[in-house]
Enzyme design. Structure first.
Site, PDB file in Angstrom:
ATOM      1  N   ASP A   1      -8.144   4.287  -3.678  1.00 24.61           N
ATOM      2  CA  ASP A   1      -9.342   4.435  -2.840  1.00 24.61           C
ATOM      3  C   ASP A   1     -10.365   5.335  -3.530  1.00 24.61           C
ATOM      4  O   ASP A   1     -10.641   6.457  -3.098  1.00 24.61           O
ATOM      5  CB  ASP A   1      -8.957   5.027  -1.488  1.00 24.61           C
TER       6      ASP A   1
ATOM      7  N   ASP B   1       0.834  -1.200   0.000  1.00 26.22           N
ATOM      8  CA  ASP B   1       0.000   0.000   0.000  1.00 26.22           C
ATOM      9  C   ASP B   1       0.870   1.251   0.000  1.00 26.22           C
ATOM     10  O   ASP B   1       2.038   1.233   0.389  1.00 26.22           O
ATOM     11  CB  ASP B   1      -0.913  -0.006   1.223  1.00 26.22           C
TER      12      ASP B   1
ATOM     13  N   GLU C   1       3.037   5.332  -3.681  1.00 19.71           N
ATOM     14  CA  GLU C   1       3.314   6.569  -4.437  1.00 19.71           C
ATOM     15  C   GLU C   1       4.554   7.302  -3.908  1.00 19.71           C
ATOM     16  O   GLU C   1       5.315   7.790  -4.742  1.00 19.71           O
ATOM     17  CB  GLU C   1       2.103   7.519  -4.392  1.00 19.71           C
TER      18      GLU C   1
END
Length: 791
Positions: free
Chosen positions: A460, A387, A390
């Protein structure tokens, strides 16, 4: 006469000097013009690298995306006036020694792509004390040329013409500076700093904040598939995923106890709803200060080994969340701090001092894996949810990009963060074992990431019809950037627009349509925040939401032989699951701007329903409109020309090149199969490997000749890389109505030596829908030797 002769000789010499204003090299040429050093390099007959830098600026650049080494390429060099031409067997490159312009043509001289004259720019830039440049190159496109790719950007359109895209890794965006044209070529802009792609009527350009050179690759593949193949040839091939990854996955933000997770799996088994994967999201480690400890420190997970063993004993697999950041009370944080391998900016969660680690540092990647292995891998965790790759960046300041990494300023390498993070886990996992294939679910990507066993999800996203509509072109553009595996949270992540969550039937309509679409993506995965999306929490058997989800899970499992074989095409032939329509029907100009329809593999045309049948305000109290399925809408679907089409649900045949109207009751997604397709239909199972494929139904969709290659191996190790797998070719001759089943090629431990194939030639009302056919046209016993049958 003597003066005239001398004048003539002088003129010839001066022309010769000018004509040699370049140096031929073994792989191309070098030149200097416009105060700029230029180099053109053939990496392959159809792959050309262009390098430009300010005159005399010495630099060394090794690409972190490109793995290909320039191969020996035969090419001919010719010069006419100011233009030098380099001609290989696949492409002609023209270089203007006066302006520095580089242009590309096919072998017949057809113009493909060109730089704009005097289109290179270098502006001095101070990158935290490093003297470098902002680099920019402008290009020219045909007026009606369609452009695709650039990664993932949550847009509801496919064609990237006349758009401006900010290419910097961030939440909901996966920036890949690769585009491809419907003309059959692609371009990779090899820079890792924040970059702007800008296309307008005057020019297309890339501009990167920091770089020592302009560096891009031109790839001529002649088609969408060919261009993807060139991208993979340049940046690496995608390995095979295990068979079980193509089954259904259930997740939630989050299972708060180990009992919650095991109870969900037990309930699916009790209800006989197929499932292969359970996902444990964050905070199994406890509080934020112990963020990403990679240990089960949360007291609600007192016996994690029992939980993992329980999942395995139920014939399922478990994926767990790990992040690219650490809390200050973790030993990882303390050790990374001593190594100067933390990036000192605010990330998620934006409190307690959590910081991203430096994945550019090989020692930091080693440490990351050491803790992951000790705390999770050695316990038997099957897959990794990486997760915030980025990574999340809160309270962003320009000075954050001045931070030093092991490879330079953060600014200069920011877009590489997901590539390096996934690289670290993949390479260490591969080194640890060859018995279990790597499967990474990750939130961001860069060029070349496909070689690291990673599947990106779209982040998300909100639970809205607009967000749903955006997923279709987003996934297609991501795939067209060369990275084949991508998926989305079914139903969206945040349910902010629906009061009552999963008790709101307006939301359940959105969830149902999203679920149908996700069946035709590389990963079928239900996930979300604040609600429980397990099938039994949405309804009960007999409710439309329950029945539709059950139907599409079973459809997914019936498609497993098709999915796994398509996965092999991805690995062995640089294939794609998610295929924009131009890839198969480029001669039909109508498909160039169709953003909400696509091919799934080479056989299925998918037309997701992306509009609600009824529109209500948040506070409306209303009767369930779905009780009567006859009162439903219809959807128009354009069927590309050049082939016939068969309605998957009815067997009805249509000619291509027309728009048809399909009724869309709540349990139907418009689905059309290309004539000539051969689809292996898997048995009804509760998990992917429950039954062997010894009695497969083979559906033939007549109307054209066809071929399908059935691929099989040991399902979950890397023995296929050593040649341990089998393929069987099925060939349909539509004129003769004959099916040839070729010799089985290859072998592996446990392969089926004898089997049956139940052949069904699809017709109206026959061989349709998700259920196995009651009666086959022919049942064929097969022992691996080629045979031909007339149908």
């Amino acid at each position: 006469m003597k003066k005239i002769a001398l004048l003539f000789l002088s003129t010839v010499l001066s022309m010769n000097v000018f004509s040699q204003d370049f140096q031929k090299t073994n792989i191309g040429l070098k030149s200097n013009t416009q105060s700029m050093d230029v180099e053109i390099q053939f990496y392959a007959p159809g792959i050309v690298r262009v390098l430009k830098s300010p005159e005399g600026c010495k630099f060394t650049k090794e690409s972190l995306s490109v793995v290909k080494i320039p191969e020996q390429t035969d090419f001919i060099t010719e010069q006419q006036g100011d233009v030098v031409a380099l001609r290989s067997s696949e492409v002609r490159v023209e270089y203007n020694v006066k302006t520095g312009q580089v242009s590309f043509y096919d072998p017949d001289g057809k113009a493909l792509f060109t730089e704009k004259p005097y289109g290179a720019q270098f502006s001095p830039f101070n990158d935290a004390g490093n003297r470098t440049f902002t680099v920019r190159q402008a290009f020219m496109l045909d007026e009606d040329e369609a452009i695709y790719g650039l990664g993932q950007h949550q847009l509801d359109y496919l064609n990237q013409r006349n758009s401006k895209v900010w290419l910097k890794q961030r939440y909901l965006h996966a920036c890949i500076p690769v585009f491809q044209s419907a003309k059959g070529y692609g371009v990779f802009w090899d820079n890792y700093s924040p970059t702007t792609y800008n296309d307008n009527p005057q020019e297309l350009s890339f501009e990167s904040q920091a770089g020592e050179c302009i560096d891009y690759y031109f790839m001529y593949g002649k088609s969408g598939d060919g261009t993807v193949a060139k991208i993979r040839e340049l940046t690496g091939q995608a390995p095979m995923f295990p068979l079980w990854t193509f089954g259904f996955w259930q997740s939630r933000e989050r299972y708060k106890t180990q009992k919650e997770l095991t109870d969900v799996l037990d309930k699916y088994r009790e209800l006989r709803i197929p499932i292969d994967g359970m996902i444990q999201d964050w905070q199994y480690w406890g509080g934020d200060s112990a963020w990403n400890a990679m240990e089960f420190l949360n007291p609600e997970f007192p016996k994690p080994q029992e939980m993992i063993d329980h999942v395995h004993n139920k014939n399922a697999h478990i994926m767990i969340s790990v992040w690219a950041s650490f809390g200050p009370k973790t030993p990882q944080f303390q050790e990374l701090k001593k190594m100067n391998a933390l990036l000192d900016f605010t990330t998620w969660p934006p409190k307690d001092g959590v910081r991203p680690y430096d994945p550019y540092n090989p020692a930091a990647r080693d440490l990351y894996w050491d803790y992951l292995k000790k705390g999770l891998f050695d316990r038997g965790i099957d897959a990794w949810w990486l997760d915030s790759t980025e990574p999340d960046h809160h309270n962003e300041k320009e000075s954050d990009y001045d931070l030093s990494t092991a490879m330079g300023t953060y600014r200069s390498v920011v877009n590489l963060f997901p590539l390096m993070t996934n690289k670290g886990v993949y390479e260490h996992h591969r080194a640890a074992t060859s018995d279990k294939r790597v499967f990474l679910l990750t939130r961001c990507a860069f060029a070349g990431q496909q070689r690291y066993g990673a599947q990106t999800w779209s982040g998300d996203v909100q639970s809205t019809w607009q967000a749903f509509r955006e997923q279709i072109p987003t996934g297609l553009n991501f795939s067209l950037s060369g990275v084949p595996y991508w998926n989305t949270d079914i139903g969206g992540f945040f349910l902010w627009d629906y009061e009552g969550g999963t008790g709101n039937k307006a939301y359940l309509e959105l969830y149902t349509r999203w679920f149908q679409y996700a069946t035709f993506t590389p990963m079928q995965r239900s996930h979300g925040s604040g609600v429980k999306k397990e099938i039994y929490n949405l309804g009960k058997k007999g409710d439309w939401v329950y029945d539709s989800e059950e139907k599409y899970i079973n459809l997914r499992y019936a498609l497993l032989p098709y999915l796994y074989s398509t996965g092999w095409q991805v690995t062995s032939n640089a294939g794609s699951f998610l295929r924009a329509l131009f890839m198969d029907f480029n001669d039909d100009a109508k498909v160039h701007n169709i953003s909400n329809r696509y091919m799934f593999g080479r056989s299925f045309l998918v037309a997701p329903v992306t509009e609600p049948m009824y529109v209500f305000s948040k506070k409306d109290k209303w009767k369930d409109p779905y009780e009567d399925f006859s009162k439903t809408g219809a959807q128009e679907v354009y069927l590309p020309k050049g082939t016939g089409w068969i309605d998957f649900w009815t067997g009805e045949t249509f000619n291509g090149g027309q728009t048809v109207t399909k009724a869309v009751p709540i349990d139907i997604i418009p689905l059309y199969v290309r004539a000539g397709s051969i689809i292996p239909w898997g048995p009804k199972v509760q998990y992917a490997a429950e039954k062997r494929w010894d009695n497969l139904e083979i559906r033939i969709y007549p109307g054209a000749d066809g071929k399908f290659t059935l691929y099989e191996d040991e399902n979950d190790n890397y023995n296929y890389e050593k040649g341990f797998y089998t393929t069987i070719d099925f060939l349909w001759n539509d004129n003769d109505k004959t099916l040839t089943i070729g010799d089985r090629k290859g072998n592996f431990k446990g392969m089926l030596k004898n089997r049956k194939f139940r052949i069904v030639v699809v017709d109206k009302g026959k061989g349709v829908g998700i259920e196995e056919s009651v009666k086959a046209d022919k049942t064929i016993s097969y022992n691996g030797t080629s045979l031909l049958k007339r149908m």
